[in-house]
Write a protein that holds these residues in place. Sequence first.
Motif, short mmCIF file in Angstrom:
data_model
loop_
_atom_site.label_atom_id
_atom_site.label_comp_id
_atom_site.label_asym_id
_atom_site.label_seq_id
_atom_site.Cartn_x
_atom_site.Cartn_y
_atom_site.Cartn_z
N TYR A 1 0.84 -1.19 0.00
CA TYR A 1 0.00 0.00 0.00
C TYR A 1 0.88 1.24 0.00
O TYR A 1 2.07 1.20 0.33
CB TYR A 1 -0.97 0.02 1.19
N ALA A 2 0.27 2.35 -0.38
CA ALA A 2 0.90 3.67 -0.33
C ALA A 2 -0.14 4.65 0.20
O ALA A 2 -1.30 4.61 -0.22
CB ALA A 2 1.41 4.10 -1.70
N ASP A 3 0.27 5.50 1.10
CA ASP A 3 -0.63 6.49 1.68
C ASP A 3 0.05 7.86 1.60
O ASP A 3 1.15 8.05 2.14
CB ASP A 3 -0.95 6.14 3.14
N PHE A 4 -0.61 8.81 0.95
CA PHE A 4 -0.10 10.18 0.81
C PHE A 4 -1.05 11.10 1.57
O PHE A 4 -2.27 11.04 1.37
CB PHE A 4 -0.02 10.58 -0.66
N PHE A 5 -0.52 11.97 2.40
CA PHE A 5 -1.38 12.76 3.27
C PHE A 5 -0.76 14.14 3.53
O PHE A 5 0.45 14.35 3.37
CB PHE A 5 -1.62 12.03 4.59
N ARG A 6 -1.63 15.05 3.93
CA ARG A 6 -1.19 16.38 4.33
C ARG A 6 -2.10 16.90 5.43
O ARG A 6 -3.26 16.49 5.55
CB ARG A 6 -1.20 17.35 3.14
N PHE A 7 -1.53 17.80 6.24
CA PHE A 7 -2.26 18.43 7.34
C PHE A 7 -2.32 19.93 7.05
O PHE A 7 -1.31 20.63 7.20
CB PHE A 7 -1.58 18.14 8.67
N PRO A 8 -3.48 20.45 6.63
CA PRO A 8 -3.57 21.85 6.20
C PRO A 8 -3.27 22.87 7.28
O PRO A 8 -2.91 24.01 6.98
CB PRO A 8 -5.03 21.98 5.73
N TRP A 9 -3.42 22.47 8.55
CA TRP A 9 -3.15 23.39 9.65
C TRP A 9 -2.07 22.80 10.55
O TRP A 9 -1.62 21.67 10.36
CB TRP A 9 -4.43 23.69 10.43
N LEU A 10 -1.65 23.59 11.54
CA LEU A 10 -0.60 23.16 12.46
C LEU A 10 -1.07 21.96 13.28
O LEU A 10 -2.27 21.74 13.47
CB LEU A 10 -0.22 24.30 13.41
N LYS A 11 -0.11 21.21 13.80
CA LYS A 11 -0.37 20.12 14.71
C LYS A 11 0.52 20.28 15.93
O LYS A 11 1.50 21.03 15.90
CB LYS A 11 -0.09 18.76 14.05
N TYR A 12 0.21 19.55 16.98
CA TYR A 12 1.05 19.60 18.17
C TYR A 12 2.46 19.13 17.81
O TYR A 12 2.65 18.03 17.30
CB TYR A 12 0.47 18.71 19.27
N GLY A 13 3.45 19.96 18.06
CA GLY A 13 4.82 19.62 17.72
C GLY A 13 5.21 19.90 16.29
O GLY A 13 6.33 19.58 15.88
N VAL A 14 4.29 20.51 15.52
CA VAL A 14 4.56 20.87 14.12
C VAL A 14 4.01 22.27 13.90
O VAL A 14 2.81 22.46 13.76
CB VAL A 14 3.92 19.88 13.13
N ASP A 15 4.89 23.27 13.84
CA ASP A 15 4.47 24.67 13.82
C ASP A 15 4.23 25.21 12.42
O ASP A 15 4.46 26.40 12.15
CB ASP A 15 5.52 25.54 14.53
N ALA A 16 3.75 24.36 11.52
CA ALA A 16 3.41 24.79 10.17
C ALA A 16 2.59 23.69 9.51
O ALA A 16 2.63 22.53 9.95
CB ALA A 16 4.67 25.07 9.35
N PRO A 17 1.81 24.02 8.47
CA PRO A 17 1.16 22.94 7.70
C PRO A 17 2.21 21.94 7.21
O PRO A 17 3.33 22.33 6.86
CB PRO A 17 0.51 23.68 6.54
N SER A 18 1.86 20.67 7.21
CA SER A 18 2.86 19.64 6.90
C SER A 18 2.25 18.56 6.04
O SER A 18 1.04 18.53 5.79
CB SER A 18 3.41 19.04 8.19
N SER A 19 3.10 17.65 5.59
CA SER A 19 2.65 16.55 4.73
C SER A 19 3.52 15.33 4.99
O SER A 19 4.52 15.40 5.73
CB SER A 19 2.72 16.95 3.25
#
Length: 683
Positions: A473-491
């Motif tokens: 399998y392959a999973d591609f993802f992104r987080f449009p807003w900040l997360k705990y421990g991640v001070d910017a949108p990430s992927s």
Amino acid sequence: MCILLITLLISCYQAVSQTVQSVDKWMEYVDDLAEELEDTEQVEILYSDLSNMTQHPLNINAATSEEFKRLPFLSDVQIDAILNYRKRYGDMATLYELKNITVLDWETIELLLPFVYVAEQVQRKRPLTPKNILKYGANELVMRYDRSLQEKQGYQEQPDSILEKYPNRKYLGEPFYHSFRYSYTFDDRLQTGFVAEKDAGEPFWNAHHKVYDYYSAHVLLRNMGKLKTFTIGDYKASFGQGLVLSHDFTPGRSTILTQAERRNNGFRRHYSTNEADFLRGVASAVRWNDIEVSLFYSYRKLDATVADTSITSFKTDGLHRTTGDWEKRRTVTMQTYGGNIRYASPNIVIGVTGIAYDFGKLRVDQELKPYNLYYFRGTQNVNASIDYLFKYGRTKVYGETAISENGAWATLNALQWTPVSYVSGLVLYRSYAKDYQAYFGNAFSQSSTVQNEQGFYIGAQLTPVANWKVSAYADFFRFPWLKYGVDAPSSGKEYMAQIDYSVWRKLSTYLRYRYRQKESNQTIENQPEVSVLPYEQHRIRWQMIYTPTTCLNLRSSVDFAMYKEEEGSSSNGWMISQRAGWTPGQLPLQADLYIAYFHTDDYASRLISYEKNLLYVYNTPSFYGEGMRMAFVLRYYLLSRLSLTAKAGWTHYLDDRETIGTGLEAITGKDKTDLSLMLQWKF
């Protein structure tokens, strides 16, 4: 060691009882899922449910499609094949007949065996009368006791002057765990039970508290005419794909593609020591032909930190060991109500779910920070959704779209295709808005919440020739807003490939590689600012299971882990382990020995110990540094329906550490020993 092995082999060949069951295969299946998820509480839910099903297996000649769907490793194609085989050839005389169903490979059969048995179909069910309830019901009593032999920091004596100033430096209770479970079942129509538990460190019988800290009870009726389900007490509820409400195990990335789909809709009993994931009240589901209507109400207390009229945080671990824990205990009242209307035919399912919940006069209002800007704040919330499933031949499309009271959306949609019995594929897309808010949401994701995520997953499974299976399998993802421990949108992205080889009853082996890339806050040397940069995780696992006789099972494993930051450090780790399970036919006992050696650079390359646990007990300890792990489990049948199980686990570190664990759980020294006892009586 050689003499011991020869002795075991001889005793096995002399065994009078023959069996084809690999009773621990499903436990390994759950362990594999645990490697993919950081939230072990969700894995514990699945482990507890499957443990209960092994104690109340299905009659393979009478089980319905709905009952088979409770087993997450069975696909719709496999379930249909079992039902069609029964229809064509009649009742199975032995479980060996499963080999004749071509879509069932040996790995799936091994997973299935502990959950089914062979019996003639009961043409007419016994009336549900007081006399029959007393005569034909099945009772189960389970008592468990755990204790660590080394003294932890939280149990050490502290001067009164220190405790007056720092009251949370000492546990309030005794250093042992204890739980009590009782359940009664009358075929599939009546279930009732009671659970009581005290965690290690919680007061059991002293000035702070008497007896258990947690209690749970339930009564559940099923399949009584048009009444599908009625329950009072503690229960679980799940509808759709989990965007609004689900107390089931969170589907994740897995070598078994069916794991991505939610198939358990409706109400089930809560017969677990999990103190967070359940509802308390009353629920009912009524069915007319293809239409099903479900309604529920719940009123229960939650643990939380409360300041004036604001809830600043929730506490979900169920631990009440210190003064601070008790100050948060049952401080919030939560009222929940809702329902589901569902049309379900063999090929079309459409459901509508609505749920509302409130916290009385209190307001959820955690401290505002950039990463939690879109978290729920308020006294009440409402969620609603539409879910669907369409089947045409061997193609299936399913999904759910939901909305929260603030107008934010979440959607999950998937296409599953099985053109032939030896090929299957899955494509899944999910999009959860950064401000979607669902307290009971629990769906396919890379995060622990249904919020702030977009992703595209594709998986395939192929059985090119007999005895071989390839999964990827392959999973591609992104987080449009900040997360705990991640001070910017990430992927990020995640890949997995696995090759399985198995020979009927004797040998099975697999090789799995998993790669994951995410982003996190990292500090670069000579740069004062924190940067959001990618990090990589590589994991390789090889395992071989060899069953030379019907009562001896050997499992050898090798694990590798590597962690690397783009502009920072890297670490590596490896573990080699051996497990031997022995079930002599002439003796009323089962024994399991596990030994492992591990060596990792640091916590980032930690490895999990895949060892056997007690019934209903899920625990996969992780280790870093250098050391050894040994575990021994012995189950002895005092009588045919009365068994005593004991487990001893010992960890010894060879590195230069002086303590094991942190905080109040810290142990001085390099050794940690845990003992567990479980008494099970069926009557």
